[in-house]
Write an enzyme that holds these catalytic residues in place. Structure first.
Site, short mmCIF file in Angstrom:
data_model
loop_
_atom_site.label_atom_id
_atom_site.label_comp_id
_atom_site.label_asym_id
_atom_site.label_seq_id
_atom_site.Cartn_x
_atom_site.Cartn_y
_atom_site.Cartn_z
N ALA A 55 30.50 43.76 42.19
CA ALA A 55 29.82 42.45 42.19
C ALA A 55 29.98 41.78 40.84
O ALA A 55 30.26 40.59 40.74
CB ALA A 55 28.35 42.63 42.53
N TYR A 62 32.27 42.44 38.55
CA TYR A 62 33.69 42.15 38.35
C TYR A 62 34.06 40.89 39.13
O TYR A 62 34.70 39.97 38.60
CB TYR A 62 34.48 43.36 38.82
CG TYR A 62 35.96 43.25 38.63
CD1 TYR A 62 36.53 43.43 37.38
CD2 TYR A 62 36.79 43.00 39.72
CE1 TYR A 62 37.90 43.35 37.21
CE2 TYR A 62 38.16 42.92 39.55
CZ TYR A 62 38.71 43.09 38.30
OH TYR A 62 40.06 43.01 38.14
N SER A 81 45.74 41.09 47.20
CA SER A 81 44.33 41.31 47.36
C SER A 81 43.74 40.11 48.10
O SER A 81 44.48 39.26 48.58
CB SER A 81 43.79 41.46 45.94
OG SER A 81 42.44 41.38 45.93
N LYS A 100 35.44 44.05 56.84
CA LYS A 100 36.23 44.48 55.68
C LYS A 100 35.92 45.95 55.46
O LYS A 100 34.82 46.31 55.05
CB LYS A 100 35.88 43.64 54.46
CG LYS A 100 36.73 44.01 53.26
CD LYS A 100 36.55 42.99 52.15
CE LYS A 100 37.52 43.25 51.00
NZ LYS A 100 37.37 44.57 50.39
N GLU A 140 43.67 49.99 56.72
CA GLU A 140 42.77 50.70 55.82
C GLU A 140 42.52 52.12 56.30
O GLU A 140 42.18 52.34 57.46
CB GLU A 140 41.45 49.91 55.79
CG GLU A 140 40.67 50.05 54.54
CD GLU A 140 41.13 49.12 53.41
OE1 GLU A 140 42.17 48.43 53.56
OE2 GLU A 140 40.45 49.12 52.37
N CYS A 177 35.29 46.36 15.12
CA CYS A 177 35.42 47.27 13.99
C CYS A 177 36.62 46.81 13.17
O CYS A 177 37.70 46.57 13.73
CB CYS A 177 35.62 48.68 14.52
SG CYS A 177 36.37 49.78 13.32
S1 IVH Z 1 43.55 41.37 55.50
C1 IVH Z 1 46.85 39.98 51.85
N1 IVH Z 1 41.59 42.61 56.71
O1 IVH Z 1 40.57 44.55 51.37
C2 IVH Z 1 45.79 40.90 52.24
N2 IVH Z 1 42.12 43.31 54.49
O2 IVH Z 1 39.85 43.37 48.83
C3 IVH Z 1 45.29 40.65 53.64
N3 IVH Z 1 40.75 45.14 53.66
O3 IVH Z 1 43.82 44.31 50.09
C4 IVH Z 1 44.37 41.70 54.01
N4 IVH Z 1 39.54 45.41 55.47
O4 IVH Z 1 43.20 46.35 51.58
C5 IVH Z 1 42.31 42.52 55.59
N5 IVH Z 1 39.92 43.64 57.91
C6 IVH Z 1 40.62 43.55 56.80
C7 IVH Z 1 40.39 44.39 55.69
C8 IVH Z 1 41.16 44.22 54.56
C9 IVH Z 1 39.77 45.86 54.24
C10 IVH Z 1 41.23 45.38 52.28
C11 IVH Z 1 42.69 45.15 52.06
C12 IVH Z 1 42.75 44.12 50.96
C13 IVH Z 1 41.44 44.32 50.31
C14 IVH Z 1 41.02 43.12 49.51
#
Ligand code: IVH
Length: 707
Positions: free
Chosen positions: A44, A46, A92, A128, A188, A445
């Site tokens: 959060a 970051y 990402s 996610k 994932e 430093c």
């Molecule tokens: S779509 C271009 N769908 O979350 C990337 N990603 O924080 C499109 N992730 O790099 C990714 N659940 O590794 C997508 N339902 C989901 C996801 C998901 C987890 C991951 C993924 C991504 C990262 C980003």
């Protein structure tokens, strides 16, 4: 630290200073997370830094730094697994934290695609997954290789382990929607909650050590050298995307999701398609309601533009796609006692206060320390040892202190004061003021190489993947060699064997934790790096403001390592002659290099210890000259201005395409402009371009040029 100042209220100077500070904060956090395995920020926190950086860049686009953190992503590959290059980089996702962020995302998509408010725009939602992303390459329907995300371009080769995961098809099923001959399927890997609980129960008995959370457990299980261990860990896999594909196989994300499912992948049962933001937000609420009973960890909901042709048009900003966003769940909070504040000394001497906390469980993880960033942040939040504080964490990184409980209580200790000397070498620690009068938030430093903490951090940086990338020489080994007095500065690394002998120590192969093979491997890895690239070596020196971007720019500009240093030497000459001025001007004239970098190079060179070290290093190394930039697109390196109305695409889309092809997009016409793309209604810019004799193109001619 996240400053609270409203962005609109920032002056240009403030914004520039804050972008500089954010770049530093984010780089420090990345280094802590990726290189030292010792993260000091929560997800959060970051995310908040990155959000603020993005928000300031949105309001002050011309102040965006060449080394902007918004252009970077990911973790370098860990040791022990070989690297695999992804055919298409694994990027990402940008984050949304509130419904208004989601509205803003959808509005941005509409603007980019030039869609009217009432034009249909379908989006998808799915959870996610809080796991690890995997890239699976299928050739003729067979799983050929599997890699983790790594640094986005190269991941770790985990094929053997992934072969043991039942959810990952080893061969794709036939269906009416048959698979492309070659496809990278992405998704994932995760550890289901019950498997996690059982694993930790076993681990507690067997080793007394448990995994912090299912994500770490999944990562640890995937990175086993013995695939049968991975197999025993009951990992699951959800597919949600693809990278390279030899042909198109769907028109929408929804169709693609069904195709993945037909080929034998698990796709998330909560995947839905929507035609309004309200409907997306309902899905978010529904998924959040089910979160606790899903049987696996999730940390938000991902929204994607459904039409794949629109995804292609939207494309990627440097770090993440424009067609998707992760709507994150709020972070978890707990309270505990702040026992004390310790100081960590970084590579450039920056002192970071770190909170020592009475261990407390936040979101299933025991937390015992948290970064406090800098003294201003501590003063702003008025945090004092002895306080009961609120601690927040999201994901699996070290958390953030969000506030103090009962700050008005009677027996509260005096405010905490940052030490003005380095806790390691006792040199004065100061806050620098830049040429615009802005005080650095960090205290540094001033001990330089006499400070053991700085020296070790610099050595670690020098051998890390960011720089020389010496295999087998990690944080632990560097600290050990330094402690035993055999490596005190960069050139010593290339004399390791002789220095060990001179110190009267037994040969490396007899040291605990080494042995014949790993000692031999280490020596050969060091030998291999005697020939290293210009930018890698320059970056490795760890000169402030001379990071990856600036080093790369210098390599491209000078090509020759020796000519570069001759120029620095001339610029560093005292008293300052005309020639010194000319050399300085050459060093500063490169787009993307600021005066701060030139100042830092000059003071590095003027420092006798650094200059002697450089000479010694040069004697050990054969620094490879740079190669002239390749001209692989007709507009790469060109400066382009768009004016007038574009009819086939929006201005944003045109600019994004040009940038992707290596061009620089500018807002105004000058003698430096190479091409003006003028649509109907072009006025003064077109006139000026004609006067200056600059090549002008219509939109169609432009499209023809860039394909
Ligand atoms: S779509 C271009 N769908 O979350 C990337 N990603 O924080 C499109 N992730 O790099 C990714 N659940 O590794 C997508 N339902 C989901 C996801 C998901 C987890 C991951 C993924 C991504 C990262 C980003």
């Amino acid at each position: 630290m996240t400053s609270d100042a409203a962005i609109e209220a920032l002056s240009e100077a403030d914004a520039r200073a804050e972008l500089a500070r954010l770049a530093t904060e984010i780089n420090l956090a990345d280094a802590a997370y990726y290189q030292r395995d010792d993260p000091h920020l929560t997800d959060a926190e970051y995310d908040a830094l990155r959000q603020r950086n993005l928000a300031i860049e949105a309001v002050f686009p011309h102040l965006k730094r060449k080394d902007s953190p918004s252009d970077k992503v990911g973790a370098p590959v860990a040791e022990g697994f070989s690297k695999l290059q992804h055919r298409v980089p694994m990027l990402s996702l940008d984050n949304a934290f509130s419904p208004s962020d989601v509205y803003e995302f959808v509005a941005r998509v509409r603007r980019f695609l030039n869609l009217k408010d009432d034009a249909e725009l379908k989006l998808t939602s799915d959870p996610k997954i809080d796991g690890l992303s995997l890239n699976l390459l299928y050739v003729d329907g067979d799983l050929r290789r599997a890699a983790t995300r790594g640094d986005r371009d190269y991941g770790e080769d985990v094929t053997a382990n992934v072969m043991t995961i039942p959810d990952v098809p080893k061969r794709l099923s036939y269906s009416s929607n048959s698979w492309p001959t070659e496809i990278e399927v992405r998704g994932e890997v995760y550890m289901p909650s019950d498997a996690f609980a059982a694993l930790n129960q076993r681990e507690a008995i067997d080793s007394g050590r448990t995994f912090a959370n299912p994500r770490n457990a999944a990562a640890g299980s995937l990175r086993q050298l013995d695939p049968s261990v991975t197999e025993s860990r009951s990992l699951g896999f959800f597919a949600y995307m693809w990278g390279y594909k030899s042909r198109d196989f769907a028109e929408t994300q929804t169709e693609a999701n069904s195709a993945l499912s037909c080929w034998g992948f698990q796709t998330n049962p909560l995947f839905r398609t929507h035609d309004s933001v309200e409907s997306l937000l309902e899905a978010y609420a529904e998924i959040e309601r089910q979160r606790a009973t899903l049987g696996y960890d999730i940390d938000g909901v991902v929204y994607k533009v459904d039409r794949l042709d629109w995804q292609a048009r939207l494309g990627f900003a440097s770090r993440a796609p424009r067609w998707a966003i992760a709507h994150k769940f709020p972070a978890e909070v707990a309270t505990t006692l702040l026992e004390d504040i310790d100081i960590q000394v970084g590579r450039t001497g920056s002192l970071t206060p770190v909170a020592r906390l009475t261990p407390v469980t936040v979101g299933g993880v025991v937390v015992s320390n948290a970064t406090l960033h800098n003294e201003d942040e501590i003063a702003r939040k008025d945090i004092r040892p002895g306080d009961t504080v609120t601690v927040q964490r999201a994901g699996d990184v070290i958390p953030q202190i969000t506030g103090v409980l009962d700050p008005d209580r009677k027996d509260r200790p005096a405010p905490w004061v940052m030490p003005e000397t380095c806790p390691v070498c006792a040199s004065p620690a100061i806050r620098e003021v830049d040429d615009k009068g802005v005080e650095d938030v960090r205290r540094r430093c001033t001990g330089g190489l006499i400070c053991a903490a700085q020296t070790v951090e610099r050595l670690k940086h020098f051998v890390s993947r960011q720089a020389l990338d010496i295999d087998g020489l990690g944080t632990k080994q560097v600290a050990l060699f330094h402690e035993r007095g055999v490596v005190a500065s960069f050139p010593d690394i290339f004399q390791l064997d002789a220095r060990i002998e001179a110190a009267g120590l037994p040969p490396l192969s007899e040291w605990e934790g080494f042995g014949e093979t790993s000692a031999a491997k280490l020596y050969s890895a060091i030998e291999a790096r005697r020939r290293s690239g210009f930018a890698a070596v320059l970056r490795g020196l760890g000169i402030r403001h001379v990071g990856r971007t600036v080093s790369g720019l210098y390599e491209r500009h000078f090509l020759s390592w020796s000519r570069f240093w001759e120029t620095v030497a001339r610029a560093a000459a005292e008293p300052e002659t005309e020639d010194a001025e000319a050399a300085r001007a050459e060093l500063a004239a490169i787009d993307g290099v600021g005066n701060a970098a030139v100042d830092a190079l000059v003071s590095f060179y003027r420092d006798p210890v650094s200059a002697a070290m450089l000479t010694a290093l040069d004697a050990e190394l054969d620094v490879l000259d740079g190669e002239a930039a390749s001209d692989d697109s007709p507009v790469s390196g060109k400066t382009i201005v768009f004016t007038g109305k574009l009819e086939k695409m929006t201005r944003d889309e045109a600019k994004a395409r040009a940038t992707m092809l290596g061009a620089k997009v500018s807002g105004s016409v000058s003698a430096k402009t190479d091409i003006l793309v003028a649509g109907p209604g072009a006025g003064s810019k077109l006139k000026k371009a004609e006067t200056l004799g600059i090549k002008t193109l219509t939109e169609d001619e432009w499209l023809e040029l860039v394909g």
